[in-house]
Design a protein around this motif. Structure first.
Motif, PDB file in Angstrom:
ATOM      1  N   MET A 173     -87.254 -51.663 -58.032  1.00  0.00           N
ATOM      2  CA  MET A 173     -87.885 -52.202 -59.239  1.00  0.00           C
ATOM      3  C   MET A 173     -87.752 -53.722 -59.238  1.00  0.00           C
ATOM      4  O   MET A 173     -86.659 -54.253 -59.108  1.00  0.00           O
ATOM      5  CB  MET A 173     -87.210 -51.623 -60.486  1.00  0.00           C
ATOM      6  N   ARG A 174     -88.827 -54.432 -59.386  1.00  0.00           N
ATOM      7  CA  ARG A 174     -88.801 -55.884 -59.382  1.00  0.00           C
ATOM      8  C   ARG A 174     -88.141 -56.386 -60.654  1.00  0.00           C
ATOM      9  O   ARG A 174     -88.281 -55.827 -61.732  1.00  0.00           O
ATOM     10  CB  ARG A 174     -90.227 -56.446 -59.274  1.00  0.00           C
ATOM     11  N   ARG A 175     -87.428 -57.537 -60.531  1.00  0.00           N
ATOM     12  CA  ARG A 175     -86.720 -58.072 -61.679  1.00  0.00           C
ATOM     13  C   ARG A 175     -87.675 -58.536 -62.769  1.00  0.00           C
ATOM     14  O   ARG A 175     -87.293 -58.619 -63.930  1.00  0.00           O
ATOM     15  CB  ARG A 175     -85.818 -59.226 -61.231  1.00  0.00           C
ATOM     16  N   ASN A 176     -88.917 -58.886 -62.393  1.00  0.00           N
ATOM     17  CA  ASN A 176     -89.869 -59.327 -63.405  1.00  0.00           C
ATOM     18  C   ASN A 176     -90.708 -58.180 -63.953  1.00  0.00           C
ATOM     19  O   ASN A 176     -91.666 -58.396 -64.685  1.00  0.00           O
ATOM     20  CB  ASN A 176     -90.783 -60.421 -62.837  1.00  0.00           C
ATOM     21  N   PHE A 177     -90.371 -56.954 -63.591  1.00  0.00           N
ATOM     22  CA  PHE A 177     -91.064 -55.788 -64.122  1.00  0.00           C
ATOM     23  C   PHE A 177     -90.733 -55.685 -65.604  1.00  0.00           C
ATOM     24  O   PHE A 177     -89.559 -55.669 -65.995  1.00  0.00           O
ATOM     25  CB  PHE A 177     -90.605 -54.529 -63.392  1.00  0.00           C
ATOM     26  N   PRO A 178     -91.718 -55.624 -66.493  1.00  0.00           N
ATOM     27  CA  PRO A 178     -91.439 -55.673 -67.939  1.00  0.00           C
ATOM     28  C   PRO A 178     -90.698 -54.432 -68.428  1.00  0.00           C
ATOM     29  O   PRO A 178     -90.961 -53.314 -67.983  1.00  0.00           O
ATOM     30  CB  PRO A 178     -92.834 -55.781 -68.564  1.00  0.00           C
ATOM     31  N   VAL A 179     -89.790 -54.670 -69.368  1.00  0.00           N
ATOM     32  CA  VAL A 179     -89.000 -53.568 -69.906  1.00  0.00           C
ATOM     33  C   VAL A 179     -89.879 -52.569 -70.642  1.00  0.00           C
ATOM     34  O   VAL A 179     -89.653 -51.349 -70.565  1.00  0.00           O
ATOM     35  CB  VAL A 179     -87.897 -54.117 -70.836  1.00  0.00           C
ATOM     36  N   TRP A 180     -90.901 -53.076 -71.349  1.00  0.00           N
ATOM     37  CA  TRP A 180     -91.763 -52.159 -72.098  1.00  0.00           C
ATOM     38  C   TRP A 180     -92.451 -51.158 -71.175  1.00  0.00           C
ATOM     39  O   TRP A 180     -92.722 -50.020 -71.570  1.00  0.00           O
ATOM     40  CB  TRP A 180     -92.809 -52.929 -72.915  1.00  0.00           C
ATOM     41  N   ALA A 181     -92.721 -51.597 -69.921  1.00  0.00           N
ATOM     42  CA  ALA A 181     -93.365 -50.693 -68.973  1.00  0.00           C
ATOM     43  C   ALA A 181     -92.429 -49.563 -68.559  1.00  0.00           C
ATOM     44  O   ALA A 181     -92.883 -48.463 -68.218  1.00  0.00           O
ATOM     45  CB  ALA A 181     -93.830 -51.469 -67.749  1.00  0.00           C
ATOM     46  N   VAL A 182     -91.112 -49.819 -68.582  1.00  0.00           N
ATOM     47  CA  VAL A 182     -90.147 -48.770 -68.275  1.00  0.00           C
ATOM     48  C   VAL A 182     -90.245 -47.661 -69.320  1.00  0.00           C
ATOM     49  O   VAL A 182     -90.244 -46.467 -68.992  1.00  0.00           O
ATOM     50  CB  VAL A 182     -88.715 -49.336 -68.219  1.00  0.00           C
ATOM     51  N   TYR A 183     -90.360 -48.077 -70.590  1.00  0.00           N
ATOM     52  CA  TYR A 183     -90.530 -47.074 -71.647  1.00  0.00           C
ATOM     53  C   TYR A 183     -91.846 -46.317 -71.466  1.00  0.00           C
ATOM     54  O   TYR A 183     -91.893 -45.086 -71.602  1.00  0.00           O
ATOM     55  CB  TYR A 183     -90.517 -47.744 -73.018  1.00  0.00           C
ATOM     56  N   GLY A 184     -92.928 -47.063 -71.171  1.00  0.00           N
ATOM     57  CA  GLY A 184     -94.227 -46.420 -71.004  1.00  0.00           C
ATOM     58  C   GLY A 184     -94.225 -45.400 -69.885  1.00  0.00           C
ATOM     59  O   GLY A 184     -94.671 -44.250 -70.063  1.00  0.00           O
ATOM     60  N   LEU A 185     -93.699 -45.798 -68.729  1.00  0.00           N
ATOM     61  CA  LEU A 185     -93.632 -44.872 -67.603  1.00  0.00           C
ATOM     62  C   LEU A 185     -92.628 -43.755 -67.871  1.00  0.00           C
ATOM     63  O   LEU A 185     -92.801 -42.622 -67.406  1.00  0.00           O
ATOM     64  CB  LEU A 185     -93.239 -45.632 -66.337  1.00  0.00           C
ATOM     65  N   GLY A 186     -91.590 -44.086 -68.639  1.00  0.00           N
ATOM     66  CA  GLY A 186     -90.553 -43.098 -68.901  1.00  0.00           C
ATOM     67  C   GLY A 186     -91.041 -41.903 -69.698  1.00  0.00           C
ATOM     68  O   GLY A 186     -90.490 -40.802 -69.566  1.00  0.00           O
ATOM     69  N   PHE A 187     -92.065 -42.109 -70.514  1.00  0.00           N
ATOM     70  CA  PHE A 187     -92.562 -41.000 -71.320  1.00  0.00           C
ATOM     71  C   PHE A 187     -93.665 -40.200 -70.630  1.00  0.00           C
ATOM     72  O   PHE A 187     -94.120 -39.189 -71.174  1.00  0.00           O
ATOM     73  CB  PHE A 187     -93.066 -41.514 -72.671  1.00  0.00           C
TER      74      PHE A 187
END
Length: 199
Positions: free
Chosen positions: A1-15
């Motif tokens: 996971m790239r350090r500049n990968f947005p946190v909000w995208a983690v939530y989006g992909l997580g669901f």
């Protein structure tokens, strides 16, 4: 996971797995027992995200990979999936029959252990914000969030008791959880690396 990968995208992909599991159940693609399949999927993803959150510190400490900014998201996703797992259990599986739910929690080890795990995750989720860190103080917050360790062990035990056998999959998750907890007891690689990870 790239350090500049947005946190909000983690939530989006997580669901995405939750949406897929509900979609499979509604479309009849989850087998002869869709409710059980949904419960298992949600519970398994709760465990996966919990173990992923536990991976953050060892990766930073021993490999120099700093994913600390994603740990909160991973931990909250674990709680959200655990809550959905519990809601499926009490709502879809038991139709909110509280007497029956209470009997199952008391009599069946998998249900008792799962409930204990969820109860440990609740204060962790409730105090995950920066505001709560300041309110509790860093030391008290750190002590409280050590509850994640027994929560992880309970989650694995819940999985093992729920499948009512000893297949390879839950044992692999158990091995992963024990290994991650053991790494927390290992000496730090170096203070400079730990300080760099906090930067």
């Amino acid at each position: 996971m790239r350090r500049n990968f947005p946190v909000w995208a983690v939530y989006g992909l997580g669901f995405v797995p939750a949406v897929a599991a509900f979609g499979a159940g509604l479309s009849g693609l989850s087998g002869p027992d869709p409710i059980r399949a949904l419960e298992q999927s949600l519970g398994l993803w709760a465990l996966r995200f919990l173990l992923a959150a536990l991976c953050v510190t060892p990766l930073r400490r021993f490999a120099g990979v700093n994913l600390l900014r994603y740990r909160r998201a991973l931990g909250l996703l674990s709680f959200y999936y655990a809550a959905l797992h519990f809601l499926a259990f009490i709502g879809l599986d038991h139709n909110f029959d509280w007497a029956e739910i209470g009997r199952e929690i008391v009599k069946k080890p998998y249900a008792f252990i799962g409930m204990a795990c969820l109860l440990l995750l609740i204060p962790l989720a409730a105090t995950s914000s920066n505001g709560m860190i300041k309110r509790l103080g860093a030391k008290n917050w750190t002590r409280l969030h050590r509850l994640v360790y027994p929560a992880a062990l309970l989650a694995v035990a819940h999985f093992i008791f729920a499948v009512k056998s000893w297949p390879l999959e839950p044992l692999l998750y158990a091995g992963a959880a024990v290994s991650l907890l053991a790494l927390r007891l290992a000496p730090k690689k170096s203070r400079s690396l730990e300080q760099a990870g906090n930067a």
